[in-house]
Enzyme design. Structure first.
Site, PDB file in Angstrom:
ATOM      1  N   ILE A 163     -29.426  -6.591 -47.471  1.00 11.86           N
ATOM      2  CA  ILE A 163     -30.088  -7.385 -48.516  1.00 11.86           C
ATOM      3  C   ILE A 163     -31.566  -7.586 -48.180  1.00 11.86           C
ATOM      4  O   ILE A 163     -32.432  -7.499 -49.049  1.00 11.86           O
ATOM      5  CB  ILE A 163     -29.366  -8.747 -48.676  1.00 11.86           C
ATOM      6  CG1 ILE A 163     -27.920  -8.523 -49.160  1.00 11.86           C
ATOM      7  CG2 ILE A 163     -30.116  -9.656 -49.643  1.00 11.86           C
ATOM      8  CD1 ILE A 163     -27.051  -9.784 -49.158  1.00 11.86           C
ATOM      9  N   ASN A 201     -33.655 -14.592 -44.546  1.00 12.11           N
ATOM     10  CA  ASN A 201     -32.508 -13.736 -44.862  1.00 12.11           C
ATOM     11  C   ASN A 201     -31.667 -13.390 -43.633  1.00 12.11           C
ATOM     12  O   ASN A 201     -30.455 -13.238 -43.735  1.00 12.11           O
ATOM     13  CB  ASN A 201     -33.025 -12.449 -45.523  1.00 12.11           C
ATOM     14  CG  ASN A 201     -31.957 -11.383 -45.592  1.00 12.11           C
ATOM     15  OD1 ASN A 201     -31.099 -11.394 -46.470  1.00 12.11           O
ATOM     16  ND2 ASN A 201     -31.985 -10.443 -44.636  1.00 12.11           N
ATOM     17  N   SER A 212     -28.194 -18.115 -48.806  1.00 11.86           N
ATOM     18  CA  SER A 212     -26.935 -18.807 -48.498  1.00 11.86           C
ATOM     19  C   SER A 212     -25.777 -17.830 -48.679  1.00 11.86           C
ATOM     20  O   SER A 212     -25.927 -16.617 -48.487  1.00 11.86           O
ATOM     21  CB  SER A 212     -26.812 -20.036 -49.403  1.00 11.86           C
ATOM     22  OG  SER A 212     -25.600 -20.701 -49.172  1.00 11.86           O
ATOM     23  N   SER A 213     -24.629 -18.330 -49.088  1.00  7.57           N
ATOM     24  CA  SER A 213     -23.436 -17.489 -49.281  1.00  7.57           C
ATOM     25  C   SER A 213     -22.386 -18.314 -50.018  1.00  7.57           C
ATOM     26  O   SER A 213     -22.357 -19.548 -49.895  1.00  7.57           O
ATOM     27  CB  SER A 213     -22.880 -17.084 -47.909  1.00  7.57           C
ATOM     28  OG  SER A 213     -21.572 -16.591 -48.044  1.00  7.57           O
ATOM     29  N   TYR A 219     -19.924 -19.928 -39.535  1.00 10.93           N
ATOM     30  CA  TYR A 219     -20.750 -19.261 -40.554  1.00 10.93           C
ATOM     31  C   TYR A 219     -20.864 -20.142 -41.798  1.00 10.93           C
ATOM     32  O   TYR A 219     -21.966 -20.363 -42.324  1.00 10.93           O
ATOM     33  CB  TYR A 219     -20.136 -17.903 -40.898  1.00 10.93           C
ATOM     34  CG  TYR A 219     -20.915 -17.116 -41.928  1.00 10.93           C
ATOM     35  CD1 TYR A 219     -22.129 -16.524 -41.608  1.00 10.93           C
ATOM     36  CD2 TYR A 219     -20.432 -16.962 -43.231  1.00 10.93           C
ATOM     37  CE1 TYR A 219     -22.845 -15.787 -42.561  1.00 10.93           C
ATOM     38  CE2 TYR A 219     -21.137 -16.227 -44.175  1.00 10.93           C
ATOM     39  CZ  TYR A 219     -22.345 -15.649 -43.841  1.00 10.93           C
ATOM     40  OH  TYR A 219     -23.053 -14.928 -44.778  1.00 10.93           O
ATOM     41  N   LYS A 271     -24.237 -21.849 -43.517  1.00  2.20           N
ATOM     42  CA  LYS A 271     -24.698 -21.546 -44.878  1.00  2.20           C
ATOM     43  C   LYS A 271     -24.763 -22.823 -45.719  1.00  2.20           C
ATOM     44  O   LYS A 271     -25.695 -23.003 -46.510  1.00  2.20           O
ATOM     45  CB  LYS A 271     -23.790 -20.487 -45.522  1.00  2.20           C
ATOM     46  CG  LYS A 271     -23.957 -19.117 -44.867  1.00  2.20           C
ATOM     47  CD  LYS A 271     -25.389 -18.606 -45.043  1.00  2.20           C
ATOM     48  CE  LYS A 271     -25.725 -17.396 -44.241  1.00  2.20           C
ATOM     49  NZ  LYS A 271     -27.091 -16.904 -44.429  1.00  2.20           N
ATOM     50  N   VAL A 317     -21.512  -8.621 -50.856  1.00  2.00           N
ATOM     51  CA  VAL A 317     -22.512  -7.607 -51.201  1.00  2.00           C
ATOM     52  C   VAL A 317     -22.263  -6.413 -50.279  1.00  2.00           C
ATOM     53  O   VAL A 317     -22.036  -6.589 -49.070  1.00  2.00           O
ATOM     54  CB  VAL A 317     -23.949  -8.143 -50.989  1.00  2.00           C
ATOM     55  CG1 VAL A 317     -24.976  -7.083 -51.382  1.00  2.00           C
ATOM     56  CG2 VAL A 317     -24.178  -9.423 -51.782  1.00  2.00           C
ATOM     57  N   THR A 343     -22.944  -4.373 -47.876  1.00  3.52           N
ATOM     58  CA  THR A 343     -23.828  -4.132 -46.727  1.00  3.52           C
ATOM     59  C   THR A 343     -22.952  -4.038 -45.475  1.00  3.52           C
ATOM     60  O   THR A 343     -21.760  -4.344 -45.528  1.00  3.52           O
ATOM     61  CB  THR A 343     -24.823  -5.292 -46.508  1.00  3.52           C
ATOM     62  OG1 THR A 343     -24.074  -6.436 -46.063  1.00  3.52           O
ATOM     63  CG2 THR A 343     -25.594  -5.629 -47.767  1.00  3.52           C
TER      64      THR A 343
END
Ligand SMILES: NC(=O)c1ccc[n+]([C@@H]2O[C@H](COP(=O)([O-])OP(=O)(O)OC[C@H]3O[C@@H](n4cnc5c(N)ncnc54)[C@H](OP(=O)(O)O)[C@@H]3O)[C@@H](O)[C@H]2O)c1
Length: 265
Positions: free
Chosen positions: A26, A103, A153-154, A167, A171, A201, A203
């Site tokens: 990202i 990021n 964020s997430s 995690y 976030k 996403v 990645t």
């Protein structure tokens, strides 16, 4: 007749932007997206093995007439942050840092039973200490008006995944930082601060997730209101670019969903 893609608006000309963790995924997409809109971009990475891919991002920006600099710096350490900021200010023609996109993150999953102090510190140092002390370090270099800070964020900040204790907390912490800094940096520094909240996403971070987590995501992805698919980097970049632009001046302290409506499920 072939279709020529319409270039994005050149609304970031003259701006200098730091995008942490922009060697791949990202962050690389955001770096390229901001450069295409005219910003001079600092590409950042940490692992020696990412040097080649980070140089690829740099070259693709320069080959398209953009301006960029590559800085290897560990944003989980104060020394790394100091190095990143010093080199970025030297690179900036105005000597200002107009935009910071937080990021970079350490995204590994870990069940509560298995969390070690080392894992806890690595994840919190990268995902929370990094943004806090990088933002502190750029305050003297913000322009007097129009600074832009964006945190990535997430959905993990708001949903319940068993393997994401640390995690998810980091976030959720980023979303809290965004609200505190919107209040603290608006009047005093003329800056806005916002979050984007992606869902899955495509990645490396996503595909390297815990297999049980990936399995649990399948039904959620199928039920995503906007479309039953994993997100793409290109779904996220325009939202970040908007939050970095002058047009977003009335938006601060907000969390922009970049997840196809997944949080509505
Ligand atoms: N992918 C997803 O499904 C998803 C979903 C929701 C939110 N997000 C968030 O989106 C952001 C980007 O995720 P991604 O999937 O693109 O991640 P990624 O592919 O794993 O890339 C992570 C990037 O962060 C950099 N980085 C990690 N630790 C760093 C450190 N200490 N100092 C400097 N750079 C560091 C990495 O650099 P190296 O290349 O040098 O290692 C790399 O450039 C993260 O904040 C993540 O939490 C991702």
């Amino acid at each position: 007749m072939t279709d020529t893609p319409i270039p994005p608006p050149q609304n970031l000309c003259g701006k200098t932007a730091i995008v942490t963790g922009s060697s791949r995924g990202i962050g690389a997409g955001i770096a390229v997206g901001l450069a295409r809109r005219g910003a001079s971009v600092i590409i950042n990475y940490v692992s020696p093995k990412s040097k080649g891919t980070a140089e690829g991002v740099l070259q693709s920006i320069r080959n398209n007439g953009g301006s960029a600099l590559l800085i290897q710096a560990d944003i989980s350490s104060i020394e790394g942050i100091q190095h990143l900021v010093e080199e970025s200010v030297k690179f900036s023609l105005s000597k200002k840092i107009d935009i910071v996109v937080h990021n970079a993150a350490f995204g590994d999953d870990c069940y509560l039973e298995d969390i070690t102090p080392e894992f806890y510190y690595k994840q919190t140092n990268t995902n929370l200490k990094g943004p806090i002390f990088l933002t502190q370090a750029i305050l003297p270099h913000l322009p007097s008006h129009g600074g832009r800070i964006v945190l990535v964020s997430s959905i993990s900040a708001r949903m319940a995944f068993a393997s994401q204790t640390v995690y998810a907390a980091t976030k959720a912490g980023c979303e809290a930082l965004c609200r505190c800094w919107a209040a603290a940096l608006g009047k005093k520094y003329g800056a806005t601060v916002n979050c984007v909240n992606p869902g899955p996403v495509a990645t490396e971070m996503y595909w390297e997730s815990d297999p049980e987590f990936l399995k649990s995501m399948e039904s959620i992805i199928d039920a995503t209101p906007a479309a039953p698919r994993v997100g793409e980097v290109a779904d996220i970049v325009p939202l970040v670019a908007f939050l970095c632009s002058e047009e977003s001046h009335w938006t601060t302290g907000s969390v922009l969903n970049a997840n196809g409506g997944m949080l509505l499920i």
